[in-house]
Design an enzyme around this catalytic site. Sequence first.
Site, mmCIF file in Angstrom:
data_model
loop_
_atom_site.group_PDB
_atom_site.id
_atom_site.type_symbol
_atom_site.label_atom_id
_atom_site.label_comp_id
_atom_site.label_asym_id
_atom_site.label_seq_id
_atom_site.Cartn_x
_atom_site.Cartn_y
_atom_site.Cartn_z
ATOM 1 N N ILE A 44 26.746 -26.514 92.918
ATOM 2 C CA ILE A 44 26.672 -25.074 93.130
ATOM 3 C C ILE A 44 25.812 -24.762 94.340
ATOM 4 O O ILE A 44 26.088 -23.850 95.098
ATOM 5 C CB ILE A 44 26.016 -24.356 91.923
ATOM 6 C CG1 ILE A 44 26.700 -24.710 90.618
ATOM 7 C CG2 ILE A 44 26.002 -22.867 92.142
ATOM 8 C CD1 ILE A 44 25.920 -24.227 89.401
ATOM 9 N N SER A 45 24.759 -25.518 94.469
ATOM 10 C CA SER A 45 23.800 -25.164 95.503
ATOM 11 C C SER A 45 22.996 -26.390 95.914
ATOM 12 O O SER A 45 22.661 -27.226 95.084
ATOM 13 C CB SER A 45 22.867 -24.078 94.957
ATOM 14 O OG SER A 45 21.601 -24.146 95.560
ATOM 15 N N GLY B 235 19.528 -26.970 97.896
ATOM 16 C CA GLY B 235 18.382 -26.348 98.556
ATOM 17 C C GLY B 235 17.454 -27.427 99.050
ATOM 18 O O GLY B 235 17.770 -28.616 98.971
ATOM 19 N N SER C 291 15.947 -28.711 95.585
ATOM 20 C CA SER C 291 16.778 -29.027 94.433
ATOM 21 C C SER C 291 18.260 -28.976 94.761
ATOM 22 O O SER C 291 18.666 -28.352 95.734
ATOM 23 C CB SER C 291 16.476 -28.043 93.299
ATOM 24 O OG SER C 291 16.983 -26.771 93.634
ATOM 25 N N VAL C 292 19.022 -29.670 93.928
ATOM 26 C CA VAL C 292 20.474 -29.580 94.002
ATOM 27 C C VAL C 292 20.919 -29.088 92.627
ATOM 28 O O VAL C 292 20.438 -29.581 91.612
ATOM 29 C CB VAL C 292 21.116 -30.965 94.275
ATOM 30 C CG1 VAL C 292 22.617 -30.833 94.472
ATOM 31 C CG2 VAL C 292 20.486 -31.610 95.496
ATOM 32 N N ASP D 84 8.177 -16.440 93.500
ATOM 33 C CA ASP D 84 9.239 -16.572 94.508
ATOM 34 C C ASP D 84 10.318 -15.539 94.190
ATOM 35 O O ASP D 84 11.510 -15.805 94.284
ATOM 36 C CB ASP D 84 9.819 -17.987 94.502
ATOM 37 C CG ASP D 84 10.709 -18.255 95.719
ATOM 38 O OD1 ASP D 84 10.623 -17.491 96.700
ATOM 39 O OD2 ASP D 84 11.490 -19.216 95.688
HETATM 40 P P1 ADP Z 1 16.159 -23.409 94.656
HETATM 41 O O1 ADP Z 1 14.754 -23.832 94.464
HETATM 42 O O2 ADP Z 1 16.991 -24.391 95.378
HETATM 43 O O3 ADP Z 1 16.266 -22.009 95.230
HETATM 44 P P2 ADP Z 1 17.364 -22.254 92.290
HETATM 45 O O4 ADP Z 1 16.880 -22.463 90.910
HETATM 46 O O5 ADP Z 1 17.133 -20.913 92.902
HETATM 47 O O6 ADP Z 1 16.765 -23.400 93.187
HETATM 48 O O7 ADP Z 1 18.912 -22.590 92.319
HETATM 49 C C1 ADP Z 1 19.643 -22.537 93.500
HETATM 50 C C2 ADP Z 1 20.905 -21.755 93.303
HETATM 51 O O8 ADP Z 1 21.694 -22.354 92.293
HETATM 52 C C3 ADP Z 1 20.685 -20.341 92.852
HETATM 53 O O9 ADP Z 1 20.518 -19.470 93.916
HETATM 54 C C4 ADP Z 1 21.919 -20.027 92.070
HETATM 55 O O10 ADP Z 1 22.949 -19.611 92.931
HETATM 56 C C5 ADP Z 1 22.297 -21.377 91.491
HETATM 57 N N1 ADP Z 1 21.794 -21.518 90.127
HETATM 58 C C6 ADP Z 1 20.631 -22.052 89.731
HETATM 59 N N2 ADP Z 1 20.506 -22.024 88.404
HETATM 60 C C7 ADP Z 1 21.621 -21.448 87.932
HETATM 61 C C8 ADP Z 1 22.113 -21.128 86.629
HETATM 62 N N3 ADP Z 1 21.406 -21.400 85.538
HETATM 63 N N4 ADP Z 1 23.320 -20.552 86.540
HETATM 64 C C9 ADP Z 1 24.043 -20.263 87.635
HETATM 65 N N5 ADP Z 1 23.645 -20.538 88.867
HETATM 66 C C10 ADP Z 1 22.457 -21.125 89.032
HETATM 67 MN MN MN Z 2 16.156 -20.125 94.566
#
Ligand code: ADP
Ligand code: MN
Length: 515
Positions: free
Chosen positions: A258-259, A261, A264-265, A404
Amino acid sequence: MDPVEIAAAPDAGPGPAWQSKCPWGTPNTTSMSCSLADVMSEQLAKELQLEEENAVFPEVVAVTEGPFITGDNVDTSSDLMLAQMLQMEFDREYDAQLRREEKKINGDSKVSISFENYRKVHPYDSDSSEDEVDWQDTRHDPYRADKPTTTPRKGFIGKGKDITTKHDEVVCGRKNTARMENFAPEFQVGDGIGMDLKLSNQVFNALKQHAYSEERRSARLHEKKEHSTAEKAVDPKTRLLLYKMVNGGLLETITGCISTGKESVVFHAYGGKSATEEKEIPAECAIKVFKTTLNEFKNRDKYIKDDYRFKDRFSKLNPRKVIRMWAEKEMHNLKRMQNAGIPCPEVVILKKHVLVMSFIGQDQVPAPKLKDVTLSSEDMRKAYYQILNMMQQLYKECNLVHADLSEYNMLWHDGKVWLIDVSQSVEPTHPHGLEFLFRDCRNVSQFFQKVGVAEALNERELFNAVSGLNITADSEVDFQAKIEALEKVNEDHVQKQGKKLSMFPSNGDPPIYDE
Ligand code: ADP
Ligand code: MN
Protein backbone atom coordinates in the site's frame (compact mmCIF):
# COMPACT_ATOMS: atom_id res chain seq x y z
CA MET A 1 15.96 -6.30 -18.58
CA ASP A 2 14.78 -9.27 -16.70
CA PRO A 3 11.40 -10.72 -17.55
CA VAL A 4 9.67 -9.21 -14.55
CA GLU A 5 10.49 -5.74 -15.67
CA ILE A 6 9.45 -6.39 -19.25
CA ALA A 7 6.20 -7.86 -18.11
CA ALA A 8 5.61 -4.82 -15.99
CA ALA A 9 6.22 -2.24 -18.67
CA PRO A 10 3.01 -2.42 -20.72
CA ASP A 11 0.96 -1.53 -17.68
CA ALA A 12 2.68 1.79 -17.43
CA GLY A 13 1.31 5.24 -17.82
CA PRO A 14 -1.93 6.75 -16.78
CA GLY A 15 -4.41 3.95 -16.76
CA PRO A 16 -8.12 4.03 -16.15
CA ALA A 17 -9.31 5.64 -12.97
CA TRP A 18 -9.79 2.42 -11.06
CA GLN A 19 -6.21 1.60 -11.69
CA SER A 20 -4.92 4.76 -10.15
CA LYS A 21 -7.13 4.11 -7.18
CA CYS A 22 -5.39 0.84 -6.59
CA PRO A 23 -1.88 1.76 -5.59
CA TRP A 24 -0.22 -1.51 -6.45
CA GLY A 25 -1.44 -1.48 -10.01
CA THR A 26 -3.69 -4.00 -11.65
CA PRO A 27 -5.21 -6.36 -9.13
CA ASN A 28 -4.55 -9.64 -10.82
CA THR A 29 -6.50 -12.54 -9.61
CA THR A 30 -4.20 -15.16 -11.07
CA SER A 31 -1.25 -13.75 -9.26
CA MET A 32 -3.17 -13.50 -6.03
CA SER A 33 -4.42 -17.01 -6.11
CA CYS A 34 -0.84 -18.20 -6.41
CA SER A 35 -0.23 -19.69 -3.03
CA LEU A 36 2.56 -18.30 -1.02
CA ALA A 37 3.66 -21.74 -0.07
CA ASP A 38 4.19 -22.73 -3.70
CA VAL A 39 6.51 -19.90 -4.34
CA MET A 40 8.30 -19.99 -1.09
CA SER A 41 8.79 -23.62 -0.20
CA GLU A 42 12.25 -24.04 -1.65
CA GLN A 43 13.32 -20.61 -0.69
CA LEU A 44 12.02 -21.13 2.76
CA ALA A 45 14.22 -24.07 3.45
CA LYS A 46 17.21 -21.96 2.65
CA GLU A 47 15.94 -19.07 4.62
CA LEU A 48 15.20 -21.08 7.70
CA GLN A 49 18.81 -22.04 7.70
CA LEU A 50 19.88 -18.49 7.03
CA GLU A 51 17.74 -17.22 9.86
CA GLU A 52 19.82 -18.97 12.45
CA GLU A 53 23.16 -18.60 10.75
CA ASN A 54 23.01 -14.97 9.92
CA ALA A 55 24.66 -13.12 12.70
CA VAL A 56 25.04 -10.18 10.41
CA PHE A 57 21.85 -8.60 9.29
CA PRO A 58 20.92 -10.12 5.98
CA GLU A 59 21.11 -8.32 2.74
CA VAL A 60 17.98 -6.57 1.65
CA VAL A 61 16.01 -8.46 -0.93
CA ALA A 62 13.41 -6.80 -3.06
CA VAL A 63 9.86 -7.80 -2.42
CA THR A 64 9.38 -8.07 -6.15
CA GLU A 65 11.26 -11.35 -5.91
CA GLY A 66 9.02 -12.44 -3.14
CA PRO A 67 5.62 -13.96 -3.16
CA PHE A 68 3.51 -10.93 -2.46
CA ILE A 69 4.18 -8.93 -5.53
CA THR A 70 4.42 -10.94 -8.66
CA GLY A 71 5.46 -9.52 -11.97
CA ASP A 72 1.97 -8.26 -12.63
CA ASN A 73 1.82 -6.48 -9.38
CA VAL A 74 4.98 -4.50 -9.75
CA ASP A 75 4.12 -0.88 -9.32
CA THR A 76 4.01 0.45 -12.82
CA SER A 77 2.06 3.54 -12.02
CA SER A 78 5.16 5.58 -11.67
CA ASP A 79 6.48 7.06 -14.88
CA LEU A 80 9.56 8.15 -13.06
CA MET A 81 10.28 4.64 -11.96
CA LEU A 82 9.84 3.38 -15.51
CA ALA A 83 12.05 6.09 -16.88
CA GLN A 84 14.69 5.15 -14.38
CA MET A 85 14.42 1.50 -15.26
CA LEU A 86 14.81 2.39 -18.91
CA GLN A 87 17.73 4.61 -18.15
CA MET A 88 19.36 1.77 -16.24
CA GLU A 89 18.86 -0.39 -19.27
CA PHE A 90 20.44 2.19 -21.54
CA ASP A 91 23.30 2.56 -19.13
CA ARG A 92 23.83 -1.17 -19.14
CA GLU A 93 23.85 -1.26 -22.93
CA TYR A 94 26.18 1.68 -22.97
CA ASP A 95 28.56 -0.19 -20.70
CA ALA A 96 28.42 -3.26 -22.89
CA GLN A 97 29.32 -1.12 -25.88
CA LEU A 98 32.11 0.47 -23.88
CA ARG A 99 33.47 -2.94 -23.04
CA ARG A 100 33.48 -3.89 -26.71
CA GLU A 101 35.33 -0.69 -27.60
CA GLU A 102 37.79 -1.24 -24.79
CA LYS A 103 38.49 -4.71 -26.10
CA LYS A 104 38.89 -3.48 -29.66
CA ILE A 105 41.33 -0.76 -28.66
CA ASN A 106 43.39 -2.95 -26.41
CA GLY A 107 43.42 -5.96 -28.68
CA ASP A 108 46.36 -8.17 -27.76
CA SER A 109 48.43 -5.30 -26.53
CA LYS A 110 50.23 -5.84 -23.26
CA VAL A 111 49.42 -2.34 -22.20
CA SER A 112 45.71 -1.86 -21.93
CA ILE A 113 43.57 1.19 -21.49
CA SER A 114 40.76 0.92 -19.05
CA PHE A 115 37.43 2.58 -19.67
CA GLU A 116 36.39 1.77 -16.15
CA ASN A 117 35.69 5.30 -15.09
CA TYR A 118 33.39 5.94 -18.02
CA ARG A 119 31.04 3.18 -17.07
CA LYS A 120 27.52 4.09 -16.11
CA VAL A 121 26.72 1.03 -14.08
CA HIS A 122 29.90 1.06 -12.13
CA PRO A 123 30.91 -2.19 -10.49
CA TYR A 124 31.47 -0.36 -7.23
CA ASP A 125 28.31 1.56 -7.72
CA SER A 126 26.83 1.02 -4.32
CA ASP A 127 29.44 3.05 -2.58
CA SER A 128 30.79 5.07 -5.44
CA SER A 129 27.82 7.36 -5.65
CA GLU A 130 29.28 9.70 -3.12
CA ASP A 131 32.74 9.52 -4.58
CA GLU A 132 33.53 12.56 -6.53
CA VAL A 133 35.57 11.51 -9.51
CA ASP A 134 38.47 13.85 -9.48
CA TRP A 135 39.47 13.27 -13.06
CA GLN A 136 40.83 16.73 -13.54
CA ASP A 137 43.79 16.28 -11.29
CA THR A 138 44.59 12.64 -11.68
CA ARG A 139 44.75 12.30 -15.44
CA HIS A 140 47.69 12.90 -17.64
CA ASP A 141 47.92 16.41 -18.93
CA PRO A 142 49.45 16.37 -22.45
CA TYR A 143 50.46 20.00 -22.16
CA ARG A 144 52.64 19.40 -19.20
CA ALA A 145 56.25 20.12 -20.19
CA ASP A 146 58.85 17.39 -19.79
CA LYS A 147 60.31 19.26 -16.93
CA PRO A 148 57.46 19.77 -14.58
CA THR A 149 56.56 23.43 -14.56
CA THR A 150 54.66 23.47 -11.36
CA THR A 151 53.47 26.83 -10.30
CA PRO A 152 55.34 27.45 -7.08
CA ARG A 153 53.67 28.43 -3.86
CA LYS A 154 54.17 32.07 -4.57
CA GLY A 155 51.84 31.56 -7.55
CA PHE A 156 54.09 32.66 -10.41
CA ILE A 157 57.28 31.81 -12.28
CA GLY A 158 59.71 33.95 -14.26
CA LYS A 159 60.72 37.50 -13.75
CA GLY A 160 59.59 40.95 -14.76
CA LYS A 161 57.76 41.03 -18.06
CA ASP A 162 58.05 37.26 -18.58
CA ILE A 163 56.32 36.44 -15.38
CA THR A 164 53.90 33.57 -15.78
CA THR A 165 51.32 33.02 -13.13
CA LYS A 166 48.97 30.09 -12.84
CA HIS A 167 46.44 32.42 -14.33
CA ASP A 168 48.38 32.88 -17.56
CA GLU A 169 45.79 32.98 -20.29
CA VAL A 170 47.60 31.03 -23.00
CA VAL A 171 48.95 28.26 -20.77
CA CYS A 172 45.72 28.03 -18.95
CA GLY A 173 43.67 27.99 -22.13
CA ARG A 174 45.70 25.14 -23.56
CA LYS A 175 45.52 23.23 -20.34
CA ASN A 176 41.79 23.67 -20.28
CA THR A 177 41.48 22.37 -23.83
CA ALA A 178 43.60 19.38 -22.94
CA ARG A 179 41.57 18.66 -19.86
CA MET A 180 38.48 18.55 -21.99
CA GLU A 181 39.78 15.28 -23.30
CA ASN A 182 39.07 13.90 -19.90
CA PHE A 183 35.37 14.35 -20.24
CA ALA A 184 33.45 11.16 -20.69
CA PRO A 185 33.78 9.57 -24.16
CA GLU A 186 30.31 10.48 -25.34
CA PHE A 187 30.97 14.10 -24.62
CA GLN A 188 31.89 15.47 -28.06
CA VAL A 189 34.76 17.88 -27.62
CA GLY A 190 36.24 17.82 -31.13
CA ASP A 191 39.95 18.07 -31.81
CA GLY A 192 40.64 21.07 -29.67
CA ILE A 193 44.20 20.03 -28.94
CA GLY A 194 45.04 19.61 -32.63
CA MET A 195 43.81 23.13 -33.30
CA ASP A 196 45.74 24.61 -30.40
CA LEU A 197 42.46 25.83 -29.07
CA LYS A 198 42.67 27.94 -25.94
CA LEU A 199 39.63 27.74 -23.78
CA SER A 200 39.01 30.47 -21.27
CA ASN A 201 38.46 29.35 -17.72
CA GLN A 202 34.90 30.52 -17.93
CA VAL A 203 34.10 28.43 -20.98
CA PHE A 204 36.02 25.48 -19.65
CA ASN A 205 34.27 25.60 -16.34
CA ALA A 206 30.89 25.77 -17.98
CA LEU A 207 31.73 22.76 -20.11
CA LYS A 208 33.20 20.91 -17.18
CA GLN A 209 30.13 21.61 -15.15
CA HIS A 210 27.97 20.22 -17.90
CA ALA A 211 30.05 17.10 -18.40
CA TYR A 212 30.22 16.64 -14.69
CA SER A 213 26.49 16.97 -14.12
CA GLU A 214 25.93 14.43 -16.88
CA GLU A 215 28.06 11.98 -14.94
CA ARG A 216 26.34 12.83 -11.70
CA ARG A 217 22.98 12.36 -13.32
CA SER A 218 23.83 8.80 -14.03
CA ALA A 219 25.16 8.32 -10.53
CA ARG A 220 21.97 9.76 -9.10
CA LEU A 221 19.86 7.40 -11.12
CA HIS A 222 21.72 4.46 -9.68
CA GLU A 223 21.14 5.83 -6.25
CA LYS A 224 17.44 6.19 -6.92
CA LYS A 225 17.25 2.71 -8.26
CA GLU A 226 18.87 1.52 -5.07
CA HIS A 227 16.34 3.39 -3.02
CA SER A 228 13.36 2.39 -5.05
CA THR A 229 14.15 -1.25 -4.60
CA ALA A 230 14.97 -0.73 -0.96
CA GLU A 231 11.69 1.05 -0.48
CA LYS A 232 9.72 -1.88 -1.73
CA ALA A 233 11.88 -4.34 0.05
CA VAL A 234 11.65 -6.54 3.00
CA ASP A 235 14.63 -8.53 4.12
CA PRO A 236 14.56 -12.34 4.26
CA LYS A 237 13.80 -12.37 7.97
CA THR A 238 10.77 -10.21 7.47
CA ARG A 239 9.61 -12.32 4.57
CA LEU A 240 9.91 -15.33 6.75
CA LEU A 241 7.86 -13.67 9.45
CA LEU A 242 5.17 -12.82 6.91
CA TYR A 243 5.31 -16.28 5.47
CA LYS A 244 4.75 -17.78 8.88
CA MET A 245 1.71 -15.60 9.36
CA VAL A 246 0.23 -16.90 6.13
CA ASN A 247 1.33 -20.44 6.76
CA GLY A 248 -0.11 -20.36 10.26
CA GLY A 249 -3.45 -19.21 8.88
CA LEU A 250 -3.43 -15.84 10.55
CA LEU A 251 -3.45 -14.25 7.14
CA GLU A 252 -5.08 -15.60 4.05
CA THR A 253 -2.99 -13.84 1.44
CA ILE A 254 -0.76 -10.86 1.29
CA THR A 255 -1.87 -9.03 -1.79
CA GLY A 256 0.40 -6.08 -2.25
CA CYS A 257 2.10 -2.99 -1.03
CA ILE A 258 0.00 0.00 0.00
CA SER A 259 2.72 2.38 0.93
CA THR A 260 6.44 2.64 1.17
CA GLY A 261 7.72 5.31 3.46
CA LYS A 262 11.05 6.14 4.92
CA GLU A 263 10.47 4.16 8.05
CA SER A 264 7.93 1.60 7.06
CA VAL A 265 6.39 -0.44 4.30
CA VAL A 266 2.67 -1.17 4.54
CA PHE A 267 1.07 -4.19 2.88
CA HIS A 268 -2.51 -5.20 2.38
CA ALA A 269 -3.58 -8.70 3.33
CA TYR A 270 -6.75 -10.72 3.65
CA GLY A 271 -7.25 -11.98 7.16
CA GLY A 272 -7.26 -15.66 7.95
CA LYS A 273 -8.63 -17.57 10.89
CA SER A 274 -7.75 -16.91 14.45
CA ALA A 275 -6.18 -19.81 16.35
CA THR A 276 -8.06 -19.00 19.50
CA GLU A 277 -11.46 -18.24 17.97
CA GLU A 278 -11.77 -15.66 20.68
CA LYS A 279 -11.10 -12.72 18.53
CA GLU A 280 -11.94 -12.61 14.87
CA ILE A 281 -9.25 -11.53 12.52
CA PRO A 282 -10.43 -8.63 10.41
CA ALA A 283 -11.36 -9.55 6.84
CA GLU A 284 -8.78 -7.13 5.54
CA CYS A 285 -5.54 -6.31 7.29
CA ALA A 286 -2.76 -3.80 6.97
CA ILE A 287 0.73 -5.02 7.74
CA LYS A 288 3.14 -2.33 8.78
CA VAL A 289 6.72 -3.47 8.47
CA PHE A 290 9.07 -1.16 10.29
CA LYS A 291 12.21 -0.84 8.26
CA THR A 292 15.20 -2.49 9.68
CA THR A 293 17.56 -0.22 7.84
CA LEU A 294 18.59 1.91 10.69
CA ASN A 295 19.47 5.27 9.24
CA GLU A 296 16.02 6.79 9.18
CA PHE A 297 15.32 5.93 12.76
CA LYS A 298 18.32 7.75 14.09
CA ASN A 299 16.66 11.14 13.83
CA ARG A 300 13.57 9.80 15.52
CA ASP A 301 15.41 8.75 18.64
CA LYS A 302 14.12 11.74 20.51
CA TYR A 303 10.60 10.40 20.36
CA ILE A 304 11.46 7.22 22.14
CA LYS A 305 14.50 7.70 24.27
CA ASP A 306 12.81 10.37 26.33
CA ASP A 307 9.61 8.41 26.60
CA TYR A 308 9.83 7.15 30.14
CA ARG A 309 7.84 4.08 29.22
CA PHE A 310 10.77 2.98 27.12
CA LYS A 311 13.60 4.85 28.72
CA ASP A 312 15.18 2.08 30.75
CA ARG A 313 15.06 -0.35 27.91
CA PHE A 314 16.26 2.05 25.28
CA SER A 315 19.78 2.46 26.55
CA LYS A 316 20.38 -1.27 26.76
CA LEU A 317 19.17 -2.13 23.32
CA ASN A 318 20.88 -2.51 20.04
CA PRO A 319 19.44 -0.42 17.24
CA ARG A 320 17.52 -3.27 15.68
CA LYS A 321 15.69 -3.89 18.89
CA VAL A 322 14.92 -0.20 19.07
CA ILE A 323 13.06 -0.58 15.80
CA ARG A 324 10.99 -3.34 17.32
CA MET A 325 10.18 -0.89 20.04
CA TRP A 326 8.76 1.45 17.46
CA ALA A 327 6.39 -1.25 16.37
CA GLU A 328 5.61 -2.02 19.98
CA LYS A 329 5.02 1.62 20.69
CA GLU A 330 2.59 1.88 17.81
CA MET A 331 0.76 -1.15 19.15
CA HIS A 332 0.49 0.24 22.69
CA ASN A 333 -0.65 3.60 21.42
CA LEU A 334 -3.24 2.07 19.10
CA LYS A 335 -4.61 0.02 21.96
CA ARG A 336 -4.99 3.07 24.15
CA MET A 337 -6.82 4.80 21.34
CA GLN A 338 -8.99 1.78 20.75
CA ASN A 339 -9.95 1.76 24.42
CA ALA A 340 -10.91 5.40 24.23
CA GLY A 341 -13.07 4.70 21.20
CA ILE A 342 -11.03 6.78 18.81
CA PRO A 343 -11.43 5.48 15.24
CA CYS A 344 -8.09 3.87 14.44
CA PRO A 345 -6.77 0.53 13.18
CA GLU A 346 -7.32 -2.35 15.52
CA VAL A 347 -4.19 -4.25 16.47
CA VAL A 348 -4.22 -7.86 15.32
CA ILE A 349 -0.75 -9.00 16.21
CA LEU A 350 2.76 -7.74 16.74
CA LYS A 351 5.70 -9.88 15.74
CA LYS A 352 9.07 -8.25 16.15
CA HIS A 353 9.06 -5.24 13.83
CA VAL A 354 5.91 -6.30 11.98
CA LEU A 355 2.58 -4.94 13.14
CA VAL A 356 -0.63 -6.40 11.76
CA MET A 357 -3.73 -4.30 12.17
CA SER A 358 -7.14 -3.92 10.64
CA PHE A 359 -7.26 -2.34 7.24
CA ILE A 360 -8.95 1.04 6.93
CA GLY A 361 -10.51 0.87 3.49
CA GLN A 362 -12.27 -1.70 1.41
CA ASP A 363 -11.50 -4.28 -1.26
CA GLN A 364 -7.81 -3.58 -1.11
CA VAL A 365 -8.34 0.12 -1.65
CA PRO A 366 -7.04 2.02 1.35
CA ALA A 367 -9.11 4.89 2.64
CA PRO A 368 -7.90 8.19 1.23
CA LYS A 369 -5.85 10.53 3.34
CA LEU A 370 -7.66 13.67 4.39
CA LYS A 371 -5.34 15.65 2.17
CA ASP A 372 -6.52 13.73 -0.90
CA VAL A 373 -10.22 13.46 -0.30
CA THR A 374 -12.78 15.92 -1.66
CA LEU A 375 -15.42 16.56 0.96
CA SER A 376 -18.45 18.76 0.99
CA SER A 377 -18.01 21.74 3.24
CA GLU A 378 -20.44 20.17 5.67
CA ASP A 379 -18.38 16.96 5.84
CA MET A 380 -15.21 18.98 6.21
CA ARG A 381 -16.76 20.85 9.11
CA LYS A 382 -17.80 17.55 10.67
CA ALA A 383 -14.31 16.18 10.15
CA TYR A 384 -12.88 19.22 11.90
CA TYR A 385 -15.02 18.83 14.98
CA GLN A 386 -14.34 15.15 15.05
CA ILE A 387 -10.61 15.79 15.00
CA LEU A 388 -10.86 18.40 17.71
CA ASN A 389 -12.69 15.82 19.76
CA MET A 390 -10.18 13.08 19.01
CA MET A 391 -7.26 15.30 19.91
CA GLN A 392 -8.86 16.02 23.27
CA GLN A 393 -9.61 12.36 23.84
CA LEU A 394 -6.11 11.40 22.82
CA TYR A 395 -4.68 13.87 25.31
CA LYS A 396 -7.03 13.33 28.18
CA GLU A 397 -8.10 9.74 27.94
CA CYS A 398 -5.14 8.15 26.24
CA ASN A 399 -2.59 10.48 27.77
CA LEU A 400 -1.01 10.83 24.36
CA VAL A 401 0.12 13.43 21.90
CA HIS A 402 0.08 12.16 18.33
CA ALA A 403 3.27 14.04 17.41
CA ASP A 404 2.85 13.53 13.67
CA LEU A 405 -0.70 14.66 13.22
CA SER A 406 -1.57 16.13 9.86
CA GLU A 407 -3.83 15.54 6.88
CA TYR A 408 -1.35 12.82 5.86
CA ASN A 409 -2.08 10.64 8.86
CA MET A 410 -5.82 10.99 8.93
CA LEU A 411 -7.87 8.73 6.71
CA TRP A 412 -11.43 9.39 5.62
CA HIS A 413 -13.44 6.21 5.81
CA ASP A 414 -17.06 5.39 6.52
CA GLY A 415 -17.96 9.03 6.82
CA LYS A 416 -15.44 9.75 9.53
CA VAL A 417 -11.80 10.45 10.23
CA TRP A 418 -9.48 7.67 11.35
CA LEU A 419 -6.16 8.32 13.01
CA ILE A 420 -3.15 6.27 11.99
CA ASP A 421 0.63 6.27 12.32
CA VAL A 422 1.12 6.59 16.05
CA SER A 423 4.50 4.94 16.52
CA GLN A 424 6.00 8.30 17.43
CA SER A 425 3.19 9.37 19.72
CA VAL A 426 4.30 10.32 23.22
CA GLU A 427 2.78 11.12 26.52
CA PRO A 428 2.22 14.82 27.21
CA THR A 429 4.88 14.74 29.93
CA HIS A 430 7.52 13.78 27.40
CA PRO A 431 10.25 16.48 27.55
CA HIS A 432 9.06 17.75 24.17
CA GLY A 433 5.49 16.53 24.39
CA LEU A 434 3.88 19.95 24.46
CA GLU A 435 5.99 21.18 21.57
CA PHE A 436 4.86 18.17 19.57
CA LEU A 437 1.29 18.96 20.49
CA PHE A 438 1.71 22.53 19.37
CA ARG A 439 3.08 21.35 16.04
CA ASP A 440 0.12 19.00 15.65
CA CYS A 441 -2.22 21.89 16.38
CA ARG A 442 -0.48 24.05 13.83
CA ASN A 443 -0.86 21.37 11.14
CA VAL A 444 -4.50 20.79 11.94
CA SER A 445 -5.56 24.42 12.12
CA GLN A 446 -3.61 25.37 9.03
CA PHE A 447 -5.20 22.53 7.07
CA PHE A 448 -8.73 23.38 8.10
CA GLN A 449 -8.24 27.06 7.58
CA LYS A 450 -6.91 26.28 4.12
CA VAL A 451 -9.93 24.16 3.20
CA GLY A 452 -12.20 26.89 4.47
CA VAL A 453 -13.65 25.67 7.73
CA ALA A 454 -14.61 28.99 9.24
CA GLU A 455 -14.97 27.59 12.76
CA ALA A 456 -11.42 26.23 12.85
CA LEU A 457 -9.57 27.50 15.88
CA ASN A 458 -6.15 28.95 15.34
CA GLU A 459 -3.19 26.90 16.52
CA ARG A 460 -2.90 28.55 19.92
CA GLU A 461 -6.60 28.28 20.66
CA LEU A 462 -6.52 24.67 19.55
CA PHE A 463 -3.54 23.94 21.77
CA ASN A 464 -5.34 25.31 24.79
CA ALA A 465 -8.56 23.54 23.87
CA VAL A 466 -6.80 20.19 23.59
CA SER A 467 -4.44 20.45 26.51
CA GLY A 468 -6.75 22.32 28.85
CA LEU A 469 -3.78 24.53 29.58
CA ASN A 470 -4.54 28.18 29.48
CA ILE A 471 -1.51 29.74 27.94
CA THR A 472 -1.85 33.36 27.01
CA ALA A 473 0.76 35.08 24.94
CA ASP A 474 1.12 38.14 22.76
CA SER A 475 2.94 36.36 20.02
CA GLU A 476 3.64 32.94 18.62
CA VAL A 477 7.22 33.15 19.87
CA ASP A 478 6.01 34.06 23.31
CA PHE A 479 3.53 31.20 23.25
CA GLN A 480 6.21 28.74 22.27
CA ALA A 481 8.52 30.06 24.98
CA LYS A 482 5.82 29.44 27.55
CA ILE A 483 5.31 25.91 26.28
CA GLU A 484 8.99 25.24 26.65
CA ALA A 485 9.04 26.79 30.10
CA LEU A 486 6.26 24.46 31.11
CA GLU A 487 8.16 21.48 29.80
CA LYS A 488 11.17 22.63 31.75
CA VAL A 489 9.20 22.89 34.97
CA ASN A 490 8.10 19.34 34.43
CA GLU A 491 11.63 18.16 33.69
CA ASP A 492 13.04 19.88 36.75
CA HIS A 493 10.35 18.32 38.82
CA VAL A 494 11.28 14.92 37.41
CA GLN A 495 14.91 15.54 38.25
CA LYS A 496 14.00 16.35 41.84
CA GLN A 497 11.33 13.79 42.38
CA GLY A 498 12.77 11.05 40.25
CA LYS A 499 9.39 10.50 38.73
CA LYS A 500 7.14 12.15 36.23
CA LEU A 501 4.85 14.91 37.29
CA SER A 502 1.46 14.09 36.06
CA MET A 503 -0.06 16.69 33.83
CA PHE A 504 -3.34 15.63 35.29
CA PRO A 505 -4.43 16.26 38.84
CA SER A 506 -6.09 13.30 40.51
CA ASN A 507 -9.56 14.65 39.77
CA GLY A 508 -8.81 14.13 36.09
CA ASP A 509 -8.99 17.78 35.17
CA PRO A 510 -6.08 19.12 33.25
CA PRO A 511 -4.01 21.66 35.14
CA ILE A 512 -4.46 25.31 34.43
CA TYR A 513 -1.28 27.00 33.45
CA ASP A 514 -0.63 29.61 36.06
CA GLU A 515 1.77 32.39 35.09
P1 ADP B 1 4.49 6.04 7.68
O1 ADP B 1 5.30 6.15 8.91
O2 ADP B 1 5.20 5.43 6.54
O3 ADP B 1 3.81 7.35 7.32
P2 ADP B 1 1.80 5.07 8.15
O4 ADP B 1 1.37 4.31 9.34
O5 ADP B 1 1.33 6.48 8.03
O6 ADP B 1 3.37 4.98 8.05
O7 ADP B 1 1.35 4.26 6.86
C1 ADP B 1 1.65 4.70 5.58
C2 ADP B 1 0.43 4.68 4.71
O8 ADP B 1 -0.09 3.37 4.64
C3 ADP B 1 -0.69 5.54 5.22
O9 ADP B 1 -0.61 6.84 4.77
C4 ADP B 1 -1.91 4.85 4.69
O10 ADP B 1 -2.17 5.26 3.37
C5 ADP B 1 -1.49 3.39 4.66
N1 ADP B 1 -1.94 2.70 5.87
C6 ADP B 1 -1.28 2.52 7.01
N2 ADP B 1 -2.00 1.82 7.90
C7 ADP B 1 -3.17 1.55 7.30
C8 ADP B 1 -4.35 0.85 7.68
N3 ADP B 1 -4.47 0.29 8.88
N4 ADP B 1 -5.35 0.77 6.78
C9 ADP B 1 -5.24 1.33 5.57
N5 ADP B 1 -4.17 1.99 5.15
C10 ADP B 1 -3.14 2.11 5.99
MN1 MN C 1 2.19 8.38 7.88
